[in-house]
Scaffold this motif. Structure first.
Motif, PDB file in Angstrom:
ATOM      1  N   GLY A   1      18.931  -3.783 -26.433  1.00  0.00           N
ATOM      2  CA  GLY A   1      18.413  -2.669 -25.645  1.00  0.00           C
ATOM      3  C   GLY A   1      17.811  -1.627 -26.561  1.00  0.00           C
ATOM      4  O   GLY A   1      17.806  -1.769 -27.790  1.00  0.00           O
TER       5      GLY A   1
ATOM      6  N   PRO B   1      19.807  -5.027 -21.823  1.00  0.00           N
ATOM      7  CA  PRO B   1      19.448  -6.023 -20.812  1.00  0.00           C
ATOM      8  C   PRO B   1      18.723  -7.264 -21.311  1.00  0.00           C
ATOM      9  O   PRO B   1      18.624  -8.250 -20.589  1.00  0.00           O
ATOM     10  CB  PRO B   1      18.532  -5.227 -19.878  1.00  0.00           C
ATOM     11  CG  PRO B   1      17.885  -4.219 -20.771  1.00  0.00           C
ATOM     12  CD  PRO B   1      18.934  -3.839 -21.774  1.00  0.00           C
TER      13      PRO B   1
ATOM     14  N   SER C   1      23.749  -6.744 -19.396  1.00  0.00           N
ATOM     15  CA  SER C   1      23.587  -5.955 -18.179  1.00  0.00           C
ATOM     16  C   SER C   1      22.297  -6.359 -17.489  1.00  0.00           C
ATOM     17  O   SER C   1      21.416  -6.964 -18.092  1.00  0.00           O
ATOM     18  CB  SER C   1      23.552  -4.450 -18.505  1.00  0.00           C
ATOM     19  OG  SER C   1      22.453  -4.152 -19.362  1.00  0.00           O
TER      20      SER C   1
ATOM     21  N   PRO D   1      19.274  -4.601 -14.660  1.00  0.00           N
ATOM     22  CA  PRO D   1      18.825  -3.267 -14.249  1.00  0.00           C
ATOM     23  C   PRO D   1      19.642  -2.732 -13.077  1.00  0.00           C
ATOM     24  O   PRO D   1      19.968  -3.468 -12.140  1.00  0.00           O
ATOM     25  CB  PRO D   1      17.362  -3.501 -13.855  1.00  0.00           C
ATOM     26  CG  PRO D   1      16.950  -4.696 -14.644  1.00  0.00           C
ATOM     27  CD  PRO D   1      18.166  -5.570 -14.709  1.00  0.00           C
TER      28      PRO D   1
ATOM     29  N   GLU E   1      23.408   0.185 -22.126  1.00  0.00           N
ATOM     30  CA  GLU E   1      23.098  -1.144 -21.626  1.00  0.00           C
ATOM     31  C   GLU E   1      22.127  -1.866 -22.566  1.00  0.00           C
ATOM     32  O   GLU E   1      21.302  -1.223 -23.235  1.00  0.00           O
ATOM     33  CB  GLU E   1      22.488  -1.057 -20.231  1.00  0.00           C
ATOM     34  CG  GLU E   1      23.450  -0.503 -19.192  1.00  0.00           C
ATOM     35  CD  GLU E   1      22.778  -0.295 -17.850  1.00  0.00           C
ATOM     36  OE1 GLU E   1      23.455  -0.466 -16.822  1.00  0.00           O
ATOM     37  OE2 GLU E   1      21.582   0.046 -17.833  1.00  0.00           O
TER      38      GLU E   1
ATOM     39  N   THR F   1      14.340  -1.429 -16.977  1.00  0.00           N
ATOM     40  CA  THR F   1      14.800  -0.075 -17.278  1.00  0.00           C
ATOM     41  C   THR F   1      16.315  -0.091 -17.445  1.00  0.00           C
ATOM     42  O   THR F   1      17.024  -0.740 -16.669  1.00  0.00           O
ATOM     43  CB  THR F   1      14.402   0.887 -16.154  1.00  0.00           C
ATOM     44  OG1 THR F   1      12.975   0.866 -15.998  1.00  0.00           O
ATOM     45  CG2 THR F   1      14.844   2.301 -16.471  1.00  0.00           C
ATOM     46  N   HIS F   2      16.819   0.628 -18.453  1.00  0.00           N
ATOM     47  CA  HIS F   2      18.267   0.598 -18.694  1.00  0.00           C
ATOM     48  C   HIS F   2      18.729   1.920 -19.281  1.00  0.00           C
ATOM     49  O   HIS F   2      17.930   2.737 -19.764  1.00  0.00           O
ATOM     50  CB  HIS F   2      18.627  -0.567 -19.627  1.00  0.00           C
ATOM     51  CG  HIS F   2      18.136  -0.390 -21.045  1.00  0.00           C
ATOM     52  ND1 HIS F   2      18.901   0.132 -22.057  1.00  0.00           N
ATOM     53  CD2 HIS F   2      16.934  -0.679 -21.608  1.00  0.00           C
ATOM     54  CE1 HIS F   2      18.211   0.157 -23.184  1.00  0.00           C
ATOM     55  NE2 HIS F   2      17.001  -0.322 -22.937  1.00  0.00           N
ATOM     56  N   SER F   3      20.032   2.127 -19.250  1.00  0.00           N
ATOM     57  CA  SER F   3      20.626   3.331 -19.812  1.00  0.00           C
ATOM     58  C   SER F   3      20.990   3.097 -21.279  1.00  0.00           C
ATOM     59  O   SER F   3      20.852   1.989 -21.811  1.00  0.00           O
ATOM     60  CB  SER F   3      21.882   3.717 -19.022  1.00  0.00           C
ATOM     61  OG  SER F   3      22.895   2.741 -19.207  1.00  0.00           O
TER      62      SER F   3
ATOM     63  N   GLY G   1      18.191   4.295 -24.363  1.00  0.00           N
ATOM     64  CA  GLY G   1      17.770   3.783 -23.063  1.00  0.00           C
ATOM     65  C   GLY G   1      16.296   4.023 -22.805  1.00  0.00           C
ATOM     66  O   GLY G   1      15.570   4.589 -23.626  1.00  0.00           O
TER      67      GLY G   1
ATOM     68  N   TRP H   1      19.216 -12.477 -18.957  1.00  0.00           N
ATOM     69  CA  TRP H   1      19.648 -11.102 -19.156  1.00  0.00           C
ATOM     70  C   TRP H   1      20.644 -11.039 -20.316  1.00  0.00           C
ATOM     71  O   TRP H   1      21.256 -12.044 -20.686  1.00  0.00           O
ATOM     72  CB  TRP H   1      20.298 -10.557 -17.894  1.00  0.00           C
ATOM     73  CG  TRP H   1      19.354 -10.390 -16.754  1.00  0.00           C
ATOM     74  CD1 TRP H   1      19.346 -11.064 -15.575  1.00  0.00           C
ATOM     75  CD2 TRP H   1      18.249  -9.480 -16.690  1.00  0.00           C
ATOM     76  NE1 TRP H   1      18.312 -10.651 -14.780  1.00  0.00           N
ATOM     77  CE2 TRP H   1      17.620  -9.674 -15.436  1.00  0.00           C
ATOM     78  CE3 TRP H   1      17.719  -8.532 -17.564  1.00  0.00           C
ATOM     79  CZ2 TRP H   1      16.499  -8.944 -15.043  1.00  0.00           C
ATOM     80  CZ3 TRP H   1      16.600  -7.806 -17.171  1.00  0.00           C
ATOM     81  CH2 TRP H   1      16.008  -8.015 -15.922  1.00  0.00           C
TER      82      TRP H   1
END
Length: 688
Positions: free
Chosen positions: A481, A585, A513, A515, A583, A578-580, A485, A510
């Motif tokens: 990631g 992904p 995580s 999205p 995370e 999109t991820h935090s 993020g 993936w």
């Protein structure tokens, strides 16, 4: 499993200018009458843009070179793409004879680079569409949205006249703009033209008479005042007193049937069938004459996209007196998509629970279902909600919706091959194959041309997908990631193989995580210089999908069949997510060893997919970020070509490989193994 991050370089945030020239808030539209939506257009067809004609209004288009594309940035399926000065579509609305006060054009648009597109318009006395009509007024410039989907409204006060033209006039450049989700709203006049002003016979009216001709005739024969002067409270009371009908009770439906008609006119099902549907949420649902379960003479309900899910909720239903009841409907959807679903509330709509949802693998055919309601007998405050069950375009249709009482589910078993054995039994026993999981034997799918079978192996082609282009060896060992993020694009490069120039699906894994909004976007690029560096890559496909796989799980999604170039040229395929900060992904195979083939692109807000260099993290080789290996992103072809004698499909093999045990590598460059194999058959290794 290891978690990795790719660091993004700091960059100042740039302001987003949002259509200040023509964007108007909804509350600014003059409320001179009950507003209604005359027309909606989400560009569901890749070939034509449908208008409408309900006898009072007409809507027509001059497409003007605009191309319908699946690369809409408004997460709503297709959109109208303009990327040349000559691409100037015109929308025309004919309204003569209708005393409307305001007509409003609502639409959404998105562009990364300024296309200098201007919305022009003119009022006219034309009674027929003129694609060469002169536009005399400007509503304003569609300003740069930095890729954000932006809603614009253009209200016009209507003087006497016959029609109005709008033109999306593209500027003198080749920058792309996507136009989507067109709506025409009217005020001061009904969207159906002149409508019957009479009300229900059990309600006090504002004019003489009521809508039920039998009750109306019965009452007015004794009390002419009700039909000559006003349908007042005395007329309502006489419905029961004179035994002309029945008023009172719970006021809820005890049964209903709606087939959505056989004459198409665009609009929400809540607007068109208010006696059945009390409220709609999200975009739509709308009526349609296209897709499975629908035709030009058989209208069905179709769902919109986005959040909240497109849905229609019925008026209250009373099953207190029923001894048995069932809900019947026909539905269709795209294979391998979520939804549609049927939900039920037993507390007058306060909360809903899922009653039925279409199987994920079903699709491609109009199915009939029956839901037994025995568990809900005796309840008076039931509501049904029919929902898309997906934020993306799943192609879902519903038709012939019926609530019946004093009956149970007695749908005749399907027997598509007429061998007197129900299809479900043949499939369950193994006597018939159903590889696509739609409940129909494969042989019937092929015979009815619901599924192609180009290599005549009696297996639907959609079941013959084999990864043509892949760098990974299986399950990912790592997940990756962005630090802090944001939006990440994990991208692989491939060389186009002879016979596999068209890809039609993408598979990927993936990381730890998925999205949070269950959405991702597949992108495909060409390489104009074939140098293997995506810094100048040209976007071919931008296809939003809904995720269904779990962490470290593989997912496959169909895309519009795309020619990725001539043999030997370079193309790229990747996934946007999109991820935090916590995370990771992107699935990553650290056991794979094809350097110079996997790239990371990132941005804390939104990636510029048209210009990959214009991002916070421009294209970066993963090994330069300290990540030896490759992304688990694959591109797939659908069926074999005639180039090879058997089911020739292409995969990337581990290096070296010796499948015929002759002591030497089968493939000279130890990279691409061209073979013709299905998983249950013996490999036929082809030499170079």
């Amino acid at each position: 499993m290891a978690n990795r991050t790719v660091r993004m370089l700091p960059r100042a945030c740039s302001a987003v200018l949002i259509c200040c020239a023509i964007l108007a808030p909804r509350q600014s539209i003059a409320q001179t009458g009950d507003p209604c939506t005359l027309y909606t257009q989400g560009f569901p067809s890749f070939t034509t843009i449908d208008g409408m004609d309900n006898g009072a209004f007409r809507v027509e288009w001059c497409q003007g070179g605009g191309q319908i594309t699946g690369s809409s940035f408004c997460n709503s399926g297709n959109g109208l793409r303009l990327n040349a000065p000559t691409q100037d579509p015109i929308l025309w609305v004919y309204h003569a004879g209708q005393e409307c006060t305001t007509i409003t054009l609502e639409f959404q648009y998105a562009q990364f680079a300024d296309s200098q597109t201007t919305l022009l318009y003119t009022l006219s006395n034309d009674t027929q569409l003129d694609c060469n009509a002169s536009m005399t007024q400007s509503a304003g410039l569609l300003t740069n949205t930095s890729g954000l989907c932006t809603t614009a409204l253009h209200p016009i006060t209507l003087p006497p006249g016959a029609s109005i033209y709008w033109k999306f006039d593209h500027g003198p450049n080749s920058n792309a703009i996507i136009i989507d989700n067109i709506k025409i709203h009217l005020e001061g006049c009904p969207c159906e033209g002149q409508v019957d002003p009479r009300g229900e016979c059990c309600e006090i009216g504002t004019v003489p008479g009521c809508l039920d001709p039998v009750i109306e005739a019965c009452i007015c024969e004794i009390d002419p005042f009700c039909c000559d002067t006003l349908w007042d409270e005395t007329c309502v009371a006489q419905v029961n007193a004179l035994t002309c009908g029945t008023c009172g009770g719970s006021g809820c439906l005890t049964s209903f049937f709606v087939n959505f008609g056989n004459l198409f006119s665009p609009g929400s099902v809540c607007e068109k069938f208010p006696d059945i549907f009390e409220s709609c949420e999200g975009s739509g649902p709308y009526t349609t004459s296209s897709g499975d379960c629908a035709s030009t003479s058989d209208i069905a309900m179709r769902f919109g996209t986005g959040f909240p899910y497109s849905s229609a909720t019925t008026k209250c239903v009373d099953l207190s007196a029923a001894t048995s009841s069932a809900l019947r409907l026909e539905y269709s959807k795209n294979p391998l998509t979520l939804g549609p679903r049927v939900e039920i509330s037993i507390n007058d709509g306060v909360t809903f629970a899922t009653l039925w949802e279409a199987p994920f693998a079903s699709g491609g055919v109009c199915e009939q279902i029956c839901i037994d309601l025995a568990d809900f007998l005796g309840i008076t405050e039931i509501r049904f909600r029919f929902s898309s069950g997906s934020s993306l375009d799943n192609g879902a249709r519903i038709d012939n919706l019926e609530l019946v009482t004093e009956t149970t589910c007695t749908i005749l078993d399907r027997d598509c091959n007429e061998n007197l054995v129900p299809d479900a039994i043949e499939i369950a026993s193994g006597d018939a194959q159903d590889c696509n999981g739609n409940g129909v034997p494969d042989a019937c799918d092929i015979a009815a041309q619901f599924s192609p079978d180009q290599n005549n192996d009696s297996v639907p082609d959609e079941c013959s997908f084999v990864s043509a282009y892949t760098l990974d060896f299986g399950d990912p060992q790592d997940s990756v990631g962005l630090t802090g993020g944001g939006e990440i694009l994990f991208l692989n490069s491939y060389v186009v193989l002879d016979g596999a120039q068209t890809i039609s699906s993408v598979s990927w894994s993936w990381g730890d995580s998925v999205p949070v909004d269950n959405r991702a976007t597949i992108v495909v690029y060409s390489d104009p210089t074939d140098d293997g560096d995506p810094i100048d890559a040209v976007l071919l496909v931008h296809h939003p999908v809904e995720t269904y796989a779990q962490a470290f799980g593989f997912q496959r999604a169909a895309i519009p069949p795309t020619n990725v170039g001539t043999p030997g040229s370079v193309f790229y395929v990747g996934v946007l997510a999109t991820h935090s900060d916590s995370e990771n992904p992107a699935g990553f195979d650290s056991a794979s060893a094809f350097p110079g083939r996997s790239w990371a692109i990132g941005d804390p807000t939104a990636i510029n997919v048209f210009d990959l260099a214009d991002n916070n993290l421009p294209p970066l080789l993963v090994e330069l970020a300290g990540l030896p290996g490759n992304w688990s992103v694959r591109a797939d072809v659908e069926v074999c070509t005639d180039l090879y004698t058997t089911e020739a499909l292409y995969i990337v093999a581990q290096s070296p490989i010796d499948m015929d045990s002759d002591g030497s590598a089968d493939d000279a460059d130890n990279l691409i193994l061209q073979r013709c194999i299905r998983s249950s058959e013996t490999a036929d290794v082809l030499s170079d």
